[in-house]
Design a protein around this motif. Structure first.
Motif, PDB file in Angstrom:
ATOM      1  N   MET A  44       0.829  -1.206   0.000  1.00 39.98           N
ATOM      2  CA  MET A  44       0.000   0.000   0.000  1.00 39.98           C
ATOM      3  C   MET A  44       0.867   1.262   0.000  1.00 39.98           C
ATOM      4  SD  MET A  44      -2.988  -1.384   2.517  1.00 39.98           S
ATOM      5  CE  MET A  44      -3.902   0.125   2.655  1.00 39.98           C
ATOM      6  N   SER A  45       2.004   1.223   0.659  1.00 34.76           N
ATOM      7  CA  SER A  45       2.933   2.357   0.625  1.00 34.76           C
ATOM      8  C   SER A  45       3.473   2.571  -0.789  1.00 34.76           C
ATOM      9  CB  SER A  45       4.082   2.114   1.602  1.00 34.76           C
ATOM     10  OG  SER A  45       5.024   3.152   1.531  1.00 34.76           O
ATOM     11  N   PHE A  46       3.864   1.467  -1.454  1.00 31.70           N
ATOM     12  CA  PHE A  46       4.314   1.561  -2.848  1.00 31.70           C
ATOM     13  C   PHE A  46       3.203   2.150  -3.724  1.00 31.70           C
ATOM     14  CE2 PHE A  46       7.354  -2.388  -2.707  1.00 31.70           C
ATOM     15  CZ  PHE A  46       8.344  -1.637  -2.100  1.00 31.70           C
ATOM     16  N   ILE A  47       1.976   1.687  -3.506  1.00 31.35           N
ATOM     17  CA  ILE A  47       0.832   2.137  -4.307  1.00 31.35           C
ATOM     18  C   ILE A  47       0.609   3.634  -4.151  1.00 31.35           C
ATOM     19  CG2 ILE A  47      -1.710   2.023  -4.428  1.00 31.35           C
ATOM     20  CD1 ILE A  47      -1.386  -1.062  -3.944  1.00 31.35           C
ATOM     21  N   ASP A  48       0.596   4.134  -2.917  1.00 24.14           N
ATOM     22  CA  ASP A  48       0.379   5.564  -2.685  1.00 24.14           C
ATOM     23  C   ASP A  48       1.510   6.382  -3.298  1.00 24.14           C
ATOM     24  OD1 ASP A  48      -1.249   7.687  -1.518  1.00 24.14           O
ATOM     25  OD2 ASP A  48       0.389   7.954  -0.086  1.00 24.14           O
ATOM     26  N   ASP A  49       2.723   5.870  -3.232  1.00 26.12           N
ATOM     27  CA  ASP A  49       3.882   6.565  -3.791  1.00 26.12           C
ATOM     28  C   ASP A  49       3.745   6.745  -5.304  1.00 26.12           C
ATOM     29  OD1 ASP A  49       6.504   7.714  -3.891  1.00 26.12           O
ATOM     30  OD2 ASP A  49       7.339   5.747  -4.380  1.00 26.12           O
ATOM     31  N   VAL A  50       3.519   5.637  -6.034  1.00 25.53           N
ATOM     32  CA  VAL A  50       3.451   5.754  -7.497  1.00 25.53           C
ATOM     33  C   VAL A  50       2.213   6.537  -7.930  1.00 25.53           C
ATOM     34  CG1 VAL A  50       4.867   3.721  -7.964  1.00 25.53           C
ATOM     35  CG2 VAL A  50       2.377   3.488  -7.895  1.00 25.53           C
ATOM     36  N   SER A  87      -9.896   1.790  -3.250  1.00 25.08           N
ATOM     37  CA  SER A  87      -9.833   0.339  -3.133  1.00 25.08           C
ATOM     38  C   SER A  87      -8.412  -0.129  -3.345  1.00 25.08           C
ATOM     39  CB  SER A  87     -10.741  -0.334  -4.170  1.00 25.08           C
ATOM     40  OG  SER A  87     -10.268  -0.072  -5.475  1.00 25.08           O
ATOM     41  N   VAL A  88      -8.078  -1.178  -2.648  1.00 27.73           N
ATOM     42  CA  VAL A  88      -6.874  -1.953  -2.913  1.00 27.73           C
ATOM     43  C   VAL A  88      -7.338  -3.397  -2.858  1.00 27.73           C
ATOM     44  CG1 VAL A  88      -4.550  -2.608  -2.190  1.00 27.73           C
ATOM     45  CG2 VAL A  88      -5.341  -0.258  -1.830  1.00 27.73           C
ATOM     46  N   ASP A  89      -7.286  -4.064  -3.975  1.00 25.55           N
ATOM     47  CA  ASP A  89      -7.715  -5.453  -4.033  1.00 25.55           C
ATOM     48  C   ASP A  89      -6.497  -6.341  -4.230  1.00 25.55           C
ATOM     49  OD1 ASP A  89     -10.573  -5.103  -3.774  1.00 25.55           O
ATOM     50  OD2 ASP A  89     -10.478  -4.147  -5.739  1.00 25.55           O
ATOM     51  N   PHE A  90      -6.216  -7.158  -3.212  1.00 20.46           N
ATOM     52  CA  PHE A  90      -5.112  -8.103  -3.263  1.00 20.46           C
ATOM     53  C   PHE A  90      -5.635  -9.366  -3.943  1.00 20.46           C
ATOM     54  CE2 PHE A  90      -4.592  -5.438   0.515  1.00 20.46           C
ATOM     55  CZ  PHE A  90      -3.321  -4.928   0.299  1.00 20.46           C
ATOM     56  N   LEU A  91      -5.117  -9.670  -5.114  1.00 21.17           N
ATOM     57  CA  LEU A  91      -5.654 -10.764  -5.928  1.00 21.17           C
ATOM     58  C   LEU A  91      -4.864 -12.051  -5.813  1.00 21.17           C
ATOM     59  CD1 LEU A  91      -6.461  -8.568  -9.052  1.00 21.17           C
ATOM     60  CD2 LEU A  91      -8.003  -9.212  -7.180  1.00 21.17           C
ATOM     61  N   THR A  92      -3.547 -11.960  -5.765  1.00 22.35           N
ATOM     62  CA  THR A  92      -2.701 -13.143  -5.581  1.00 22.35           C
ATOM     63  C   THR A  92      -1.546 -12.772  -4.656  1.00 22.35           C
ATOM     64  OG1 THR A  92      -1.246 -12.697  -7.478  1.00 22.35           O
ATOM     65  CG2 THR A  92      -3.216 -14.022  -7.906  1.00 22.35           C
ATOM     66  N   PRO A  93      -1.053 -13.739  -3.894  1.00 26.61           N
ATOM     67  CA  PRO A  93       0.062 -13.442  -2.990  1.00 26.61           C
ATOM     68  C   PRO A  93       1.323 -13.069  -3.769  1.00 26.61           C
ATOM     69  CG  PRO A  93      -0.916 -15.589  -2.504  1.00 26.61           C
ATOM     70  CD  PRO A  93      -1.520 -15.110  -3.778  1.00 26.61           C
ATOM     71  N   ILE A  94       2.142 -12.242  -3.150  1.00 29.26           N
ATOM     72  CA  ILE A  94       3.446 -11.854  -3.696  1.00 29.26           C
ATOM     73  C   ILE A  94       4.481 -12.400  -2.723  1.00 29.26           C
ATOM     74  CG2 ILE A  94       4.928  -9.925  -4.355  1.00 29.26           C
ATOM     75  CD1 ILE A  94       2.292  -8.282  -4.727  1.00 29.26           C
ATOM     76  N   VAL A  95       5.422 -13.175  -3.239  1.00 26.57           N
ATOM     77  CA  VAL A  95       6.377 -13.904  -2.391  1.00 26.57           C
ATOM     78  C   VAL A  95       7.816 -13.474  -2.687  1.00 26.57           C
ATOM     79  CG1 VAL A  95       4.810 -15.873  -2.130  1.00 26.57           C
ATOM     80  CG2 VAL A  95       6.443 -15.839  -4.021  1.00 26.57           C
ATOM     81  N   PRO A  96       8.768 -13.865  -1.819  1.00 27.05           N
ATOM     82  CA  PRO A  96      10.158 -13.425  -2.008  1.00 27.05           C
ATOM     83  C   PRO A  96      10.811 -13.840  -3.325  1.00 27.05           C
ATOM     84  CG  PRO A  96       9.852 -14.129   0.244  1.00 27.05           C
ATOM     85  CD  PRO A  96       8.593 -14.497  -0.514  1.00 27.05           C
ATOM     86  N   SER A  97      10.318 -14.855  -4.012  1.00 28.47           N
ATOM     87  CA  SER A  97      10.897 -15.216  -5.315  1.00 28.47           C
ATOM     88  C   SER A  97      10.355 -14.327  -6.432  1.00 28.47           C
ATOM     89  CB  SER A  97      10.620 -16.691  -5.629  1.00 28.47           C
ATOM     90  OG  SER A  97       9.223 -16.949  -5.600  1.00 28.47           O
ATOM     91  N   ASP A  98       9.492 -13.356  -6.085  1.00 24.54           N
ATOM     92  CA  ASP A  98       8.899 -12.436  -7.059  1.00 24.54           C
ATOM     93  C   ASP A  98       9.583 -11.076  -7.031  1.00 24.54           C
ATOM     94  OD1 ASP A  98       6.822 -14.235  -7.741  1.00 24.54           O
ATOM     95  OD2 ASP A  98       5.491 -13.424  -6.190  1.00 24.54           O
ATOM     96  N   SER A  99       9.443 -10.368  -8.147  1.00 27.39           N
ATOM     97  CA  SER A  99       9.620  -8.916  -8.122  1.00 27.39           C
ATOM     98  C   SER A  99       8.202  -8.360  -8.167  1.00 27.39           C
ATOM     99  CB  SER A  99      10.430  -8.419  -9.322  1.00 27.39           C
ATOM    100  OG  SER A  99       9.706  -8.593 -10.524  1.00 27.39           O
ATOM    101  N   VAL A 100       8.047  -7.127  -7.776  1.00 31.01           N
ATOM    102  CA  VAL A 100       6.738  -6.488  -7.830  1.00 31.01           C
ATOM    103  C   VAL A 100       6.883  -5.231  -8.685  1.00 31.01           C
ATOM    104  CG1 VAL A 100       7.057  -5.256  -5.626  1.00 31.01           C
ATOM    105  CG2 VAL A 100       4.765  -5.694  -6.468  1.00 31.01           C
TER     106      VAL A 100
END
Length: 173
Positions: A35-41, A61-74
């Motif tokens: 959410m911090s990243f979202i508000d920033d961009v 709204s912030v809808d979390f659709l799929t988990p984001i894990v350490p093997s991911d970039s966001v």
């Protein structure tokens, strides 16, 4: 100030690693971090569109659709989808990418609204937005429905606030 700007003129893209220190006890990215990243961009998109200082008016709204894990970039992509007189709706698309196999997925979406302010912190007009791509056109054409929901929710929040107390829990009788 120009009378119109395209969505792409406000586009912001931010990509980050997901480190173990960014995750919760489920080994997924902390929602608050995202959410911090979202508000920033989103705020950067609003500033690019208005070329004026802005304030966040709402996170619709912030809808979390799929988990984001350490093997991911966001990767977050934001742009202004609709404008009022001094307000702007900003859409944020969050794409998670598994860094080893390249699989990409929409992990979250968000809508926020911002208001442009002058040096005296007074609302100022912003350019209208012109969508070009199919995605931008769909978001633009559906914006009035979200605007009405935003207005209704704000009135409901104001009404609720009138019933709330500012006393601390231990001060209440």
């Amino acid at each position: 100030m120009t009378d119109t700007k395209t969505c792409k003129e406000s586009r912001v893209i931010k990509t980050a690693h997901v480190f173990p220190s960014d995750t919760n006890n489920h080994d997924t990215l902390f929602g608050g971090k995202l959410m911090s990243f979202i508000d920033d961009v989103a705020s950067l998109s609003a500033i690019r569109h208005a070329r004026m200082p802005v304030v966040t008016a709402s996170t619709d709204s912030v809808d979390f659709l799929t988990p984001i894990v350490p093997s991911d970039s966001v990767c977050l992509e934001s742009f202004v989808t609709w404008t009022g007189k001094s307000s702007m709706e900003v859409f944020v698309k969050v794409v998670a990418e598994h860094l080893l196999d390249g699989e990409r997925r929409i992990a979250a979406t968000a809508f926020l609204s911002f208001v442009a302010l002058d040096e005296n912190k007074k609302k100022v007009p912003v350019p209208k937005v012109v969508p070009e791509t199919d995605e931008e056109k769909k978001l633009h054409e559906t914006a009035p429905v979200r605007l009405e929901a935003r207005k209704k929710r704000r009135e409901e929040s104001k009404e609720l606030a009138s019933y709330l107390t500012t006393k601390r829990l231990w001060e209440q009788g």
